[in-house]
Design a protein around this motif. Structure first.
Motif, PDB file in Angstrom:
ATOM      1  N   LEU A  89       0.836  -1.203   0.000  1.00  0.00           N
ATOM      2  CA  LEU A  89       0.000   0.000   0.000  1.00  0.00           C
ATOM      3  C   LEU A  89       0.870   1.252   0.000  1.00  0.00           C
ATOM      4  CD1 LEU A  89      -2.723  -1.166   2.540  1.00  0.00           C
ATOM      5  CD2 LEU A  89      -3.057  -0.781   0.082  1.00  0.00           C
ATOM      6  N   TYR A  90       1.958   1.214   0.748  1.00  0.00           N
ATOM      7  CA  TYR A  90       2.904   2.325   0.820  1.00  0.00           C
ATOM      8  C   TYR A  90       3.558   2.570  -0.548  1.00  0.00           C
ATOM      9  CZ  TYR A  90       7.245   4.776   2.036  1.00  0.00           C
ATOM     10  OH  TYR A  90       8.299   5.656   2.077  1.00  0.00           O
ATOM     11  N   LEU A  91       3.992   1.491  -1.217  1.00  0.00           N
ATOM     12  CA  LEU A  91       4.594   1.631  -2.541  1.00  0.00           C
ATOM     13  C   LEU A  91       3.618   2.259  -3.524  1.00  0.00           C
ATOM     14  CD1 LEU A  91       6.537  -1.739  -3.014  1.00  0.00           C
ATOM     15  CD2 LEU A  91       7.496   0.519  -2.539  1.00  0.00           C
ATOM     16  N   LEU A  92       2.375   1.809  -3.474  1.00  0.00           N
ATOM     17  CA  LEU A  92       1.359   2.381  -4.357  1.00  0.00           C
ATOM     18  C   LEU A  92       1.143   3.868  -4.050  1.00  0.00           C
ATOM     19  CD1 LEU A  92      -1.257  -0.515  -4.454  1.00  0.00           C
ATOM     20  CD2 LEU A  92       0.118   0.325  -6.373  1.00  0.00           C
ATOM     21  N   LYS A  93       1.081   4.197  -2.783  1.00  0.00           N
ATOM     22  CA  LYS A  93       0.890   5.591  -2.372  1.00  0.00           C
ATOM     23  C   LYS A  93       2.018   6.463  -2.904  1.00  0.00           C
ATOM     24  CE  LYS A  93       0.019   8.515   1.614  1.00  0.00           C
ATOM     25  NZ  LYS A  93      -0.093   8.583   3.068  1.00  0.00           N
ATOM     26  N   GLN A  94       3.252   5.936  -2.891  1.00  0.00           N
ATOM     27  CA  GLN A  94       4.397   6.670  -3.417  1.00  0.00           C
ATOM     28  C   GLN A  94       4.227   6.978  -4.904  1.00  0.00           C
ATOM     29  OE1 GLN A  94       6.837   7.800  -1.243  1.00  0.00           O
ATOM     30  NE2 GLN A  94       5.305   6.930   0.106  1.00  0.00           N
ATOM     31  N   LYS A  95       3.422   6.183  -5.578  1.00  0.00           N
ATOM     32  CA  LYS A  95       3.163   6.381  -7.008  1.00  0.00           C
ATOM     33  C   LYS A  95       1.849   7.128  -7.244  1.00  0.00           C
ATOM     34  CE  LYS A  95       6.158   2.795  -8.455  1.00  0.00           C
ATOM     35  NZ  LYS A  95       7.352   3.497  -8.780  1.00  0.00           N
ATOM     36  N   GLY A  96       1.242   7.640  -6.151  1.00  0.00           N
ATOM     37  CA  GLY A  96       0.011   8.413  -6.273  1.00  0.00           C
ATOM     38  C   GLY A  96      -1.256   7.583  -6.339  1.00  0.00           C
ATOM     39  N   ILE A  97      -1.174   6.317  -5.957  1.00  0.00           N
ATOM     40  CA  ILE A  97      -2.334   5.422  -6.005  1.00  0.00           C
ATOM     41  C   ILE A  97      -2.755   5.075  -4.584  1.00  0.00           C
ATOM     42  CG2 ILE A  97      -3.200   3.188  -6.802  1.00  0.00           C
ATOM     43  CD1 ILE A  97      -0.904   3.311  -8.947  1.00  0.00           C
ATOM     44  N   GLU A  98      -3.950   5.448  -4.206  1.00  0.00           N
ATOM     45  CA  GLU A  98      -4.483   5.161  -2.861  1.00  0.00           C
ATOM     46  C   GLU A  98      -5.403   3.943  -2.946  1.00  0.00           C
ATOM     47  OE1 GLU A  98      -4.111   6.991   0.131  1.00  0.00           O
ATOM     48  OE2 GLU A  98      -2.772   8.502  -0.742  1.00  0.00           O
ATOM     49  N   LYS A  99      -5.070   2.916  -2.199  1.00  0.00           N
ATOM     50  CA  LYS A  99      -5.866   1.676  -2.152  1.00  0.00           C
ATOM     51  C   LYS A  99      -6.008   1.233  -0.704  1.00  0.00           C
ATOM     52  CE  LYS A  99      -6.013   0.529  -6.664  1.00  0.00           C
ATOM     53  NZ  LYS A  99      -7.242   0.367  -7.394  1.00  0.00           N
ATOM     54  N   ARG A 100      -6.881   0.277  -0.493  1.00  0.00           N
ATOM     55  CA  ARG A 100      -6.975  -0.437   0.783  1.00  0.00           C
ATOM     56  C   ARG A 100      -6.577  -1.874   0.491  1.00  0.00           C
ATOM     57  NH1 ARG A 100     -12.827   1.323   2.228  1.00  0.00           N
ATOM     58  NH2 ARG A 100     -12.940  -0.886   2.561  1.00  0.00           N
ATOM     59  N   GLY A 101      -6.301  -2.624   1.552  1.00  0.00           N
ATOM     60  CA  GLY A 101      -5.835  -3.985   1.347  1.00  0.00           C
ATOM     61  C   GLY A 101      -6.713  -5.042   1.987  1.00  0.00           C
ATOM     62  N   LYS A 102      -6.601  -6.229   1.444  1.00  0.00           N
ATOM     63  CA  LYS A 102      -7.277  -7.409   1.998  1.00  0.00           C
ATOM     64  C   LYS A 102      -6.290  -8.565   1.968  1.00  0.00           C
ATOM     65  CE  LYS A 102     -11.987  -6.620   0.317  1.00  0.00           C
ATOM     66  NZ  LYS A 102     -13.035  -7.163  -0.567  1.00  0.00           N
ATOM     67  N   ILE A 103      -6.355  -9.379   3.016  1.00  0.00           N
ATOM     68  CA  ILE A 103      -5.597 -10.631   3.037  1.00  0.00           C
ATOM     69  C   ILE A 103      -6.619 -11.750   3.101  1.00  0.00           C
ATOM     70  CG2 ILE A 103      -3.834 -12.013   4.177  1.00  0.00           C
ATOM     71  CD1 ILE A 103      -2.965  -9.385   5.614  1.00  0.00           C
ATOM     72  N   ALA A 104      -6.554 -12.646   2.130  1.00  0.00           N
ATOM     73  CA  ALA A 104      -7.463 -13.797   2.090  1.00  0.00           C
ATOM     74  C   ALA A 104      -6.705 -15.019   2.607  1.00  0.00           C
ATOM     75  CB  ALA A 104      -7.957 -14.034   0.671  1.00  0.00           C
ATOM     76  N   TYR A 105      -7.225 -15.607   3.683  1.00  0.00           N
ATOM     77  CA  TYR A 105      -6.639 -16.814   4.264  1.00  0.00           C
ATOM     78  C   TYR A 105      -7.470 -18.003   3.795  1.00  0.00           C
ATOM     79  CZ  TYR A 105      -3.889 -13.658   7.110  1.00  0.00           C
ATOM     80  OH  TYR A 105      -3.017 -12.685   7.520  1.00  0.00           O
ATOM     81  N   VAL A 111     -11.157 -13.293   5.555  1.00  0.00           N
ATOM     82  CA  VAL A 111     -10.551 -12.130   4.894  1.00  0.00           C
ATOM     83  C   VAL A 111     -10.352 -11.036   5.938  1.00  0.00           C
ATOM     84  CG1 VAL A 111     -10.860 -10.343   3.130  1.00  0.00           C
ATOM     85  CG2 VAL A 111     -11.630 -12.683   2.674  1.00  0.00           C
ATOM     86  N   VAL A 112      -9.161 -10.437   5.937  1.00  0.00           N
ATOM     87  CA  VAL A 112      -8.819  -9.362   6.866  1.00  0.00           C
ATOM     88  C   VAL A 112      -8.539  -8.107   6.047  1.00  0.00           C
ATOM     89  CG1 VAL A 112      -7.130  -8.587   8.575  1.00  0.00           C
ATOM     90  CG2 VAL A 112      -7.834 -10.985   8.530  1.00  0.00           C
ATOM     91  N   GLU A 113      -9.161  -7.002   6.425  1.00  0.00           N
ATOM     92  CA  GLU A 113      -8.894  -5.727   5.748  1.00  0.00           C
ATOM     93  C   GLU A 113      -7.736  -5.011   6.421  1.00  0.00           C
ATOM     94  OE1 GLU A 113     -11.924  -3.007   4.539  1.00  0.00           O
ATOM     95  OE2 GLU A 113     -13.364  -4.631   4.194  1.00  0.00           O
ATOM     96  N   VAL A 114      -6.927  -4.334   5.615  1.00  0.00           N
ATOM     97  CA  VAL A 114      -5.742  -3.624   6.089  1.00  0.00           C
ATOM     98  C   VAL A 114      -5.757  -2.220   5.494  1.00  0.00           C
ATOM     99  CG1 VAL A 114      -3.220  -3.602   6.079  1.00  0.00           C
ATOM    100  CG2 VAL A 114      -4.430  -5.778   6.215  1.00  0.00           C
ATOM    101  N   THR A 115      -5.514  -1.215   6.353  1.00  0.00           N
ATOM    102  CA  THR A 115      -5.484   0.177   5.916  1.00  0.00           C
ATOM    103  C   THR A 115      -4.165   0.814   6.333  1.00  0.00           C
ATOM    104  OG1 THR A 115      -7.888   0.311   6.192  1.00  0.00           O
ATOM    105  CG2 THR A 115      -6.692   2.394   6.020  1.00  0.00           C
TER     106      THR A 115
END
Length: 168
Positions: A89-105, A111-115
């Motif tokens: 998410l940090y790498l994307l933000k450095q490129k101007g892209i704002e996203k949220r994350g999910k981890i699927a187990y 599924v866990v959300e990550v911000t």
């Protein structure tokens, strides 16, 4: 300064010695059972490779709308998984892209959300600086016994001198 990928973040969170060994291409992982299992999961979960996104040394499993997603077998290392996804998410933000994350187990069907918060970003920047310090160090960090050492691909490498000492 070396380019950092998702595995660097994972290994930093799990074991700084493992991170250093991996960075020096001392690799035992390709034949380790858990690594093979994870590789098979990755390949079978996403047969359509166009869902992957490569950013620098990082490869994100899935980009889907406002989310990026990583797929893992189990949540045993959830904290580690979250830091890996926060890094993406940090790498994307450095490129101007704002996203949220999910981890699927997959084993737990959970599924866990990550911000990426400002505080997590500050912590991540400190971790990245520490990782760079470890990667450029001439010597491996000291061995630190952890509960999961016995399941690590580097176990024999790290503990051979200890076992030899016990045998004498």
């Amino acid at each position: 300064m070396q380019s950092i990928g998702g595995l660097h973040i994972q290994y930093y969170e799990v074991c700084k010695r493992k991170l250093w060994l991996y960075s020096k291409q001392i690799g035992f992982e390709t034949e380790h059972e858990r690594v093979i299992e994870g590789t098979l999961l990755h390949e079978s979960s996403y047969a359509r490779k166009e869902k992957e996104l490569a950013i620098d040394q990082a490869v994100i499993d899935v980009v889907d709308g406002e989310f990026i997603q990583e797929t893992k077998l189990s949540s045993k290392m959830q904290r580690v998984d979250e830091w890996q996804l926060l890094y993406y998410l940090y790498l994307l933000k450095q490129k101007g892209i704002e996203k949220r994350g999910k981890i699927a187990y997959t084993k737990e069907k959970k599924v866990v959300e990550v911000t990426l918060t400002e505080e997590k970003e500050r912590q991540l920047k400190r971790k990245i600086a520490d990782i760079n310090s470890i990667l450029t160090s001439e010597f491996a960090p000291k061995l630190k016994k952890m509960p999961y050492c016995k399941n690590c691909a580097y176990f024999d490498f790290c503990f051979i001198t200890e076992e030899d000492a016990d045998a004498t």
